[in-house]
Design an enzyme around this catalytic site. Structure first.
Site, PDB file in Angstrom:
ATOM      1  N   GLY A 122      37.092  43.375  41.486  1.00 27.03           N
ATOM      2  CA  GLY A 122      36.099  42.334  41.238  1.00 27.03           C
ATOM      3  C   GLY A 122      36.729  40.961  41.224  1.00 27.03           C
ATOM      4  N   GLY A 150      35.677  36.894  40.226  1.00 27.01           N
ATOM      5  CA  GLY A 150      34.723  35.973  39.638  1.00 27.01           C
ATOM      6  C   GLY A 150      35.153  34.534  39.835  1.00 27.01           C
ATOM      7  N   GLY A 151      34.412  33.632  39.179  1.00 25.23           N
ATOM      8  CA  GLY A 151      34.711  32.222  39.345  1.00 25.23           C
ATOM      9  C   GLY A 151      36.021  31.800  38.720  1.00 25.23           C
ATOM     10  N   VAL A 191      39.507  40.833  38.599  1.00 26.04           N
ATOM     11  CA  VAL A 191      39.583  42.100  37.863  1.00 26.04           C
ATOM     12  C   VAL A 191      40.345  43.122  38.703  1.00 26.04           C
ATOM     13  CG1 VAL A 191      38.291  43.932  36.714  1.00 26.04           C
ATOM     14  CG2 VAL A 191      37.392  41.588  36.735  1.00 26.04           C
ATOM     15  N   LYS A 214      41.403  41.988  33.453  1.00 24.17           N
ATOM     16  CA  LYS A 214      40.801  40.745  33.916  1.00 24.17           C
ATOM     17  C   LYS A 214      41.852  39.656  33.795  1.00 24.17           C
ATOM     18  CE  LYS A 214      36.501  38.144  33.386  1.00 24.17           C
ATOM     19  NZ  LYS A 214      35.231  38.063  32.624  1.00 24.17           N
ATOM     20  N   ASP A 223      25.261  35.281  30.062  1.00 26.58           N
ATOM     21  CA  ASP A 223      25.357  35.518  31.500  1.00 26.58           C
ATOM     22  C   ASP A 223      24.912  36.937  31.852  1.00 26.58           C
ATOM     23  OD1 ASP A 223      25.837  34.721  34.096  1.00 26.58           O
ATOM     24  OD2 ASP A 223      27.962  35.233  34.062  1.00 26.58           O
ATOM     25  N   LYS A 237      23.145  39.453  33.936  1.00 27.62           N
ATOM     26  CA  LYS A 237      22.687  39.505  35.321  1.00 27.62           C
ATOM     27  C   LYS A 237      23.064  40.867  35.900  1.00 27.62           C
ATOM     28  CE  LYS A 237      26.918  37.180  36.926  1.00 27.62           C
ATOM     29  NZ  LYS A 237      27.458  36.029  37.678  1.00 27.62           N
ATOM     30  N   PRO A 238      22.503  41.260  37.035  1.00 30.13           N
ATOM     31  CA  PRO A 238      22.770  42.595  37.586  1.00 30.13           C
ATOM     32  C   PRO A 238      24.237  42.877  37.851  1.00 30.13           C
ATOM     33  CG  PRO A 238      20.841  41.643  38.640  1.00 30.13           C
ATOM     34  CD  PRO A 238      21.433  40.565  37.790  1.00 30.13           C
TER      35      PRO A 238
END
Length: 402
Positions: free
Chosen positions: A21, A23-24, A28, A43, A135, A137-138
């Protein structure tokens, strides 16, 4: 056991494997804990002035480490790499995200009830500990091999009333799932997560995101209209989603109420506004329009300022542009500021304010003079003409007394 990408152990303990993963502000990795012999997720944050502040980062991690619930991605460990990058070791949920699960279209209603109740249970635990996720969200809901959801990514979470851990200039949350109060730059609390979860469940039912477009267009649209709830939904589910996505935070149910309503199909027990809040509304309405104007002035955003201002300032949440600013973007930003100013005034105006009832005009009362009461021992004078008031013969005038 995942295959390590290099021979160097992170913190002398963790073998980093493939990236699962991005992210901003973090990446991960799948990893292996060589000490406890178990798979984990790590992370790894990018080095920077904000996240490198050890005290703030550790405070945030301690809050997350205090949360223990089956529906949460548990924090196992934390630390800093040799080159100054903070990292968090998490429980590995080896499964797809809800976003990936929805790629084939809308989900069955029964599955959405079960999934939504599980996430609401996790949020109830989070809120009971004074933490707001901010935050939901799906892509932050992970599904294990049994399909059980787990709420992840508490990178933007904060304790109510504490200093926010947010990098300067970045929006706090994801544009498509922001609550109206986040857009206005107001303080957020547990109802913010309820609004976002309502949009997530609605997207599971319809198969599409409710608010689309560019980030600024998405943000502005929620201030102009409420989400559209399909007519074909079961009555209880439609009512619950309407309450969860109410414009005012005080009109939304708690996470515990949402979980019960999703499991039982009964929304009659969902009380959006508790009695204490109702009495408070009456007091606010009695205070009059001047109080509402004063509150609106206090929370209304001031002149537009650069995006680089600290996020703690009470201003509309804007997205940091990744491309050079164009005139269209500037116009949309101006529209956002105008919309938030209007919305802030409307939000703070006392609801159901009744006009003062007209004061009935009272007719003047006629005062009737009381007749003098006779004194004791004195015989009252006879009624009618007195002894000196003898009839005057015709043609003669009665002489007046000197």
């Amino acid at each position: 056991m995942p295959q390590p990408v290099n021979d160097e152990l992170l913190a002398g303990r963790y073998e980093l494997a493939d990236i699962i993963g991005i992210g901003g502000v973090a990446t991960v990795h799948r990893a292996w804990d060589t000490r406890l012999h178990r798979p984990v997720a790590i992370k790894l944050f990018a080095a920077g002035d904000d996240l490198a502040n050890t005290q703030r980062f550790d405070n945030e991690v301690r809050v997350l480490a205090g949360l223990h619930h089956p529906g949460l991605v548990t924090v196992h460990d934390t630390g800093t790499t040799t080159d100054g990058k903070p990292f968090v070791v998490l429980r590995l949920i080896d499964g797809p995200t809800l976003r990936h699960h929805m790629t084939d279209g809308p989900l069955p209603v029964d599955e959405i009830r079960s999934l939504g109740a599980a996430v609401a249970d996790a949020l109830s635990h989070v809120h009971d500990h004074g933490v707001v996720h901010r935050d939901v969200k799906p892509s932050n809901i992970l599904l294990d091999h049994d399909g059980t959801p787990h709420l992840a990514d508490f990178g933007l979470a904060h304790s109510v009333g504490s200093t926010r851990l947010t990098r300067t200039g970045l929006i706090v949350g994801t544009a498509a799932y922001l609550a109206p109060e986040q857009v206005r730059g107001a303080d957020v609390d547990s109802p913010t997560d309820i609004y976002s979860l309502g949009l997530v469940l609605l997207e599971c039912l319809t198969g599409h995101c409710e608010y689309t477009g560019t980030d600024i267009e998405t943000i502005v649209s929620r201030l102009h209209r409420s989400p559209i709830i399909p007519d074909h939904l079961p009555t209880d589910l439609a009512r619950l989603l309407t309450l969860m996505t109410a414009q005012s935070p005080r009109d939304r149910p708690t996470a515990h109420q949402c979980a019960d309503a999703l499991r039982t199909g009964q929304t009659t027990a969902v009380s959006a506004i508790p009695p204490a809040a109702t009495r408070k509304r009456a007091l606010i309405a009695a205070a009059g329009l001047f109080t509402a104007i004063g509150i609106a002035w206090a929370v209304a955003p001031g002149p537009t300022t650069p995006v680089s201002e600290p996020p703690d300032a009470a201003k509309p949440a804007l997205v940091q542009a990744s491309t050079p600013t164009t005139s269209t973007t500037q116009e949309a930003a101006a529209q956002l500021v105008a919309a938030t100013s209007t919305s802030a005034t409307t939000e703070q105006q006392p609801p159901n304010m009744a006009e003062p009832a007209p004061v009935p005009q009272q007719e003047p009362q006629q005062v009737q003079a009381e007749e003098p009461q006779p004194r004791p021992g004195v015989e009252p004078a006879p009624h009618g003409p007195g002894k000196d008031d003898k009839p005057v013969p015709p043609g003669q005038l009665k002489k007046g007394k000197p």
